[in-house]
Design a protein around this motif. Structure first.
Motif, PDB file in Angstrom:
ATOM      1  N   ASP A  36       4.508  10.119  -5.140  1.00 51.88           N
ATOM      2  CA  ASP A  36       4.030  10.346  -3.823  1.00 51.88           C
ATOM      3  C   ASP A  36       2.208  10.979  -4.169  1.00 51.88           C
ATOM      4  OD1 ASP A  36       5.376   9.523  -2.527  1.00 51.88           O
ATOM      5  OD2 ASP A  36       6.415  11.138  -1.534  1.00 51.88           O
ATOM      6  N   ILE A  52      -7.930  -1.505   3.172  1.00 49.44           N
ATOM      7  CA  ILE A  52      -6.863  -2.159   4.272  1.00 49.44           C
ATOM      8  C   ILE A  52      -7.422  -2.730   5.763  1.00 49.44           C
ATOM      9  CG2 ILE A  52      -4.664  -1.673   5.395  1.00 49.44           C
ATOM     10  CD1 ILE A  52      -4.068   0.387   3.092  1.00 49.44           C
ATOM     11  N   TYR A  94       0.879  -0.929   0.067  1.00 47.13           N
ATOM     12  CA  TYR A  94      -0.367   0.150  -0.088  1.00 47.13           C
ATOM     13  C   TYR A  94       0.793   0.785   0.162  1.00 47.13           C
ATOM     14  CZ  TYR A  94       0.285  -0.092   5.350  1.00 47.13           C
ATOM     15  OH  TYR A  94       0.293  -0.654   6.517  1.00 47.13           O
ATOM     16  N   GLU A 117       3.312   2.552   1.475  1.00 45.73           N
ATOM     17  CA  GLU A 117       3.430   3.259   2.608  1.00 45.73           C
ATOM     18  C   GLU A 117       5.519   3.158   2.703  1.00 45.73           C
ATOM     19  OE1 GLU A 117       1.171   4.844   4.283  1.00 45.73           O
ATOM     20  OE2 GLU A 117       2.253   5.549   7.036  1.00 45.73           O
ATOM     21  N   ARG A 124      -4.759   4.020  -3.326  1.00 50.08           N
ATOM     22  CA  ARG A 124      -4.591   3.265  -2.431  1.00 50.08           C
ATOM     23  C   ARG A 124      -6.898   3.187  -2.719  1.00 50.08           C
ATOM     24  NH1 ARG A 124      -1.223   5.935   2.906  1.00 50.08           N
ATOM     25  NH2 ARG A 124       0.348   4.906   1.973  1.00 50.08           N
ATOM     26  N   PRO A 159      -2.540   8.702  -3.610  1.00 47.53           N
ATOM     27  CA  PRO A 159      -4.456   8.158  -3.042  1.00 47.53           C
ATOM     28  C   PRO A 159      -4.428   7.326  -3.757  1.00 47.53           C
ATOM     29  CG  PRO A 159      -3.050  10.077  -2.556  1.00 47.53           C
ATOM     30  CD  PRO A 159      -2.015   9.840  -3.262  1.00 47.53           C
TER      31      PRO A 159
END
Lengths: 291, 233
Positions: free
Chosen positions: B70, B82, B48, B50, B77, B74
Motif C-alpha cells: 500500500d 488516469i 492503478y 485501486e 501512480r 503513490p
C-alpha cells in the motif's frame, strides 16, 4: 528544499481545510476551550492549595491556647527555657478580644470567649513536634494549634479536589475527542474529491492527511490560548482576596507566594490540546483516508 | 509496458475478471471494449491498484502491481495518468489550478509547475482557457483538462476509463484524437469504451472483454494510422 515546499503547501492546504470547517470551527474551539479551562482550573487549584500546604508544613510557629486558670507569663517563661525555642509572645485574652472586635467590627457581646494565647517561634521546623510534646506536659494548656495539622487537612482536600477534577476532565476529554473527530470527518467528506484526486495522481499519503492533522492541532492551540484567559483573570481577582481572607482566619502567620504558575499551566494546556486534537485528527484521517 | 498473467478478480462468488492474459507494448494505444459489467472498469482499477487481483500477476513497466504494498501505491501512480468518465475536476479551481494541483502536492517548483501545466494545456488546446473554472467550460473541454492533468507529469502510461461516456459523438471523436496524439508521442494509452463507432474507425488495437474474459484481441496495430484516419466528424 522540496520537503520545505511540501510542508509549506501542506500548511496552505490546512488553511483551506480550516476554511472548509466554517462555523463548526467556532463551536469546536469553544467546547475545547471550556474543557481545557476546566482542566487548567483543576491544575491551578491544585497548585495553589499545594503551595499553601507546603508553606504550612515548613512553619516555625505554633499557638498555645490556655485555660483561664493558667498564668500566661509563667508558662511563657517555662517555654522560653527550651533552647530550641526562638521567641515567645503572649497575647492576653483582653488584647485578643480587642483585636478581634476591631478586625470584624463587632459591637459588644456579653463576655470575652477568647483564651489567653502564647505564640511560640522555634529555630527549625524539625524541632516542632518535640517542642509541642514538651509543652503538652505543662499544666494549664487547653489546646495547641500548629500548621502541620492544617497541612494534613489541606492535603486531603487537595487530593479529593484533584481526583474529582481529573475525572471530570477525562470525561470532557472523551467528549472533546469525539467532537474533534466528527468535525475532521465532516471536513474530510466535504473535500473527498480533492482527496481522491490527490490519491489517484500519486501524492504521498502524509501530504493528503497532513492538512487535517494540522487542522486538529490548530484547534488545540487556539483553544488553549482561549482557555488561559479565564485562568489569568481568576488568579488576578480571586487569589488576592483569598490571601487576605486566609491570613485573617489562620491562627498562624506565613507568607504566600504568587499563586499557581500560569506559564507552566499554559504549556501543559497547549501540549494537552495539541496532543489530544492532533491525535484525534490523526486517527480520523487514518480511518477515512489511510491507504 | 503492461503484462497481465492469468488475472482473476473475484467479489464474493462473482468473478469480475476470469483468467485474463494480456500484453500491451510501450507506446501502444489499445481500446478495451465490452458491455456493461464485462470487467473493463475492474481491469482499470487493478492497473492503478485501486483493487488487488484475487490471483494472477500484473506488471507495469518494472513494477509488480499485484504484490505492491500500500505504501508504494503513490510511486506507481506517479508513473501513470488516469482519465475518468466524470472528469473529477475541482469545481472551485481554474483549469490551470486543476492541472497544477497534483504537481503542488508532489513538491514541484513553481517555475516547473508553470512550464509543465502550460505545456499540457497547450497540448490539449486549452491554453487560452487556462483560467476558466470548470463550470465555464464545455464537457469536452473539461475532459481535455482531465487529460492535461493526466499527462502533466509526463507518465509513460495513460489509462482512460470511459473518457467519452458523458460526451456527445463529435466531442468524443475530439477526445479520441487527442488520446491518439498522446500515444503517438510515445505514451502507452489504454482506453475503455463502449463507443462502437470509434472502435470500428479508429484503427487501433481492440481488446474485447465479456463476462470477465478476453474474447477477442486484434493484437498490436503495427502500421501508423496517423490521427485515426477513419475518424471524421
Amino acid at each position: 528544499m522540496k520537503e520545505i515546499r511540501i510542508i509549506w503547501r501542506t500548511l496552505q492546504e490546512a488553511l483551506s481545510s480550516i476554511k472548509a470547517g466554517g462555523f463548526s470551527n467556532v463551536i469546536v474551539i469553544s467546547i475545547l476551550a471550556v474543557a481545557l479551562a476546566l482542566f487548567g482550573g483543576v491544575l491551578q487549584l491544585n497548585s495553589s492549595i499545594k503551595q499553601i500546604s507546603q508553606n504550612l508544613d515548613t512553619q516555625l510557629e505554633f499557638s498555645i491556647y490556655l485555660l483561664d486558670s493558667a498564668g500566661p507569663q509563667e508558662i511563657a517563661n517555662e517555654i522560653s527555657k527550651n533552647p530550641k525555642v526562638d521567641k515567645v509572645e503572649i497575647v492576653t485574652k483582653d488584647v485578643a478580644w480587642e483585636r478581634f472586635r476591631k478586625k470584624f467590627q463587632f459591637s459588644d457581646i456579653a463576655g470575652n470567649p477568647l483564651p489567653n494565647t502564647i505564640h511560640v517561634n522555634i529555630h527549625k521546623p524539625e524541632y516542632l513536634q518535640e517542642v509541642i510534646k514538651e509543652v503538652k506536659t505543662l499544666a494549664g494548656i487547653e489546646q495547641i494549634s500548629y500548621a502541620p495539622e492544617l497541612f494534613n487537612g489541606l492535603e486531603r482536600v487537595r487530593t479529593i479536589l484533584f481526583s474529582f477534577g481529573v475525572l471530570i476532565t477525562l470525561i470532557l476529554a472523551v467528549g472533546t475527542i469525539t467532537i474533534v473527530s466528527n468535525t475532521i470527518q465532516l471536513v474530510i467528506k466535504s473535500r473527498s474529491l480533492e482527496i481522491e484526486i490527490l490519491r489517484l495522481v500519486g501524492v504521498d499519503d502524509w501530504f493528503i492527511r497532513g492538512p487535517f492533522i494540522f487542522h486538529g492541532i490548530f484547534y488545540g492551540l487556539i483553544a488553549s490560548l482561549l482557555a488561559i484567559v479565564p485562568l489569568v483573570l481568576l488568579q488576578q481577582t480571586v487569589w488576592g482576596s483569598f490571601q487576605a481572607s486566609f491570613k485573617t482566619i489562620m491562627p498562624v502567620t506565613f507568607n504566600f507566594d504568587s499563586g499557581a504558575d500560569l506559564g507552566v499551566i499554559f504549556v501543559i494546556l497547549s501540549l494537552t490540546g495539541i496532543l489530544v486534537c492532533g491525535l484525534s485528527s490523526f486517527l480520523t484521517t487514518q480511518k477515512y483516508i489511510g491507504t | 509496458m503492461i503484462r497481465l498473467k492469468n488475472v482473476t478478480k473475484q467479489y464474493g462468488k462473482i468473478k469480475a475478471l476470469d483468467g485474463v492474459n494480456l500484453e500491451i507494448g510501450a507506446g501502444e494505444m489499445a481500446l478495451l471494449v465490452g458491455s456493461s459489467g464485462a470487467g473493463k472498469s475492474t481491469l482499470m482499477k487493478l492497473l492503478y491498484r485501486e483493487e488487488r487481483p484475487s490471483s494472477g500477476s500484473i506488471v507495469i513497466g518494472n513494477i509488480d502491481v499485484s504484490s505492491l504494498s500500500d505504501s508504494k501505491i503513490p510511486y506507481l501512480r506517479r508513473r501513470m495518468g488516469i482519465v475518468f468518465q466524470d472528469f473529477k475536476l475541482l469545481p472551485h479551481k481554474s483549469a490551470f489550478e486543476n492541472v497544477a494541483y497534483a504537481l503542488r502536492g508532489l513538491g514541484a517548483e513553481e517555475y516547473e509547475i508553470q512550464k509543465r501545466v502550460s505545456g499540457a494545456l497547450n497540448l490539449v488546446g486549452l491554453l487560452e482557457r487556462a483560467f476558466n473554472l470548470p463550470s465555464e467550460l464545455s464537457g469536452g473541454e473539461q475532459q481535455r483538462v482531465g487529460i492535461a492533468r493526466a499527462i502533466v507529469q509526463g507518465p509513460p502510461l495513460v489509462i482512460a476509463d470511459e473518457p467519452t461516456g458523458n460526451l456527445d459523438p463529435a466531442t468524443s471523436i475530439e477526445i479520441f484524437n487527442l488520446l491518439s496524439k498522446i500515444s503517438e508521442r510515445g505514451t502507452t494509452v489504454l482506453v475503455s469504451t463502449h463507443n462502437q463507432h470509434i472502435v470500428e474507425n479508429i484503427g487501433k488495437r481492440v481488446i474485447t472483454l465479456d463476462k470477465g474474459r478476453v474474447t477477442s484481441d486484434t493484437g498490436p496495430i503495427i502500421r501508423s494510422t496517423g490521427l485515426a484516419q477513419g475518424l471524421k466528424r
